[in-house]
Design a protein around this motif. Structure first.
Motif, mmCIF file in Angstrom:
data_model
loop_
_atom_site.group_PDB
_atom_site.id
_atom_site.type_symbol
_atom_site.label_atom_id
_atom_site.label_comp_id
_atom_site.label_asym_id
_atom_site.label_seq_id
_atom_site.Cartn_x
_atom_site.Cartn_y
_atom_site.Cartn_z
ATOM 1 N N ASP A 30 -2.355 -5.509 5.206
ATOM 2 C CA ASP A 30 -2.890 -6.251 6.341
ATOM 3 C C ASP A 30 -2.233 -7.628 6.323
ATOM 4 O O ASP A 30 -1.521 -7.956 5.367
ATOM 5 C CB ASP A 30 -4.413 -6.364 6.245
ATOM 6 C CG ASP A 30 -5.054 -6.555 7.627
ATOM 7 O OD1 ASP A 30 -4.351 -6.974 8.569
ATOM 8 O OD2 ASP A 30 -6.256 -6.289 7.750
ATOM 9 N N GLY A 42 -2.465 0.249 2.798
ATOM 10 C CA GLY A 42 -3.586 -0.661 2.980
ATOM 11 C C GLY A 42 -3.165 -2.097 3.233
ATOM 12 O O GLY A 42 -3.941 -3.027 3.017
ATOM 13 N N ARG A 85 -1.023 1.406 7.199
ATOM 14 C CA ARG A 85 -2.155 2.183 6.667
ATOM 15 C C ARG A 85 -1.771 2.970 5.408
ATOM 16 O O ARG A 85 -2.634 3.310 4.613
ATOM 17 C CB ARG A 85 -2.689 3.136 7.732
ATOM 18 C CG ARG A 85 -3.404 2.411 8.854
ATOM 19 C CD ARG A 85 -4.026 3.402 9.847
ATOM 20 N NE ARG A 85 -4.549 2.691 10.992
ATOM 21 C CZ ARG A 85 -3.929 2.587 12.163
ATOM 22 N NH1 ARG A 85 -2.765 3.162 12.352
ATOM 23 N NH2 ARG A 85 -4.475 1.930 13.160
#
Length: 122
Positions: free
Chosen positions: A44, A42, A39
């Motif tokens: 993923d 950001g 996180r």
């Protein structure tokens, strides 16, 4: 300062020698380790590992960086990220996480200035 050995790896769980806590995903470098919290940048599975995920480790003076893509290699590593690391003068190895941990521990055991980021699930 030496790179700490990764003492154990299983699905969703990693232990670093000399560290009392365990991690799901982790960052390691000569003299330390910490949780790798996606996180923060950001990150993923896709588009994958970003240069921002690696800057902290690269600033520690590593000569080799090992990236663990997960147990099933679901975590992507864009060529732009690999190029970024190479432009810093650092060798980079991108592997399935179990193989990445073995490679990292091998290099650390040889006294190399090695760092890594490891995803311990998918």
């Amino acid at each position: 300062m030496s790179s700490p050995e990764i003492a154990s790896l299983s699905w969703g769980h990693m232990k670093v020698k000399g560290c009392s806590s365990s991690y799901k995903d982790c960052k390691v470098w000569p003299g330390g380790s910490r949780e790798w919290n996606w996180r923060e940048t950001g990150t993923d599975h896709y588009p994958g590992v970003q240069p921002a995920d690696l800057e902290e480790i690269l600033k520690k003076g590593v000569e080799t960086l090992v990236i663990g893509r997960g147990m099933s290699e679901a975590l992507q590593v864009p060529s732009s990220t690999v190029d970024y690391v190479k432009k810093q003068g650092v060798d980079v190895k991108v592997l399935q996480t179990e193989k990445a941990v073995k490679e990292y521990n091998n290099l650390a055991g040889q006294g190399a200035k090695v760092g890594g980021v490891f995803h311990s699930t998918c």
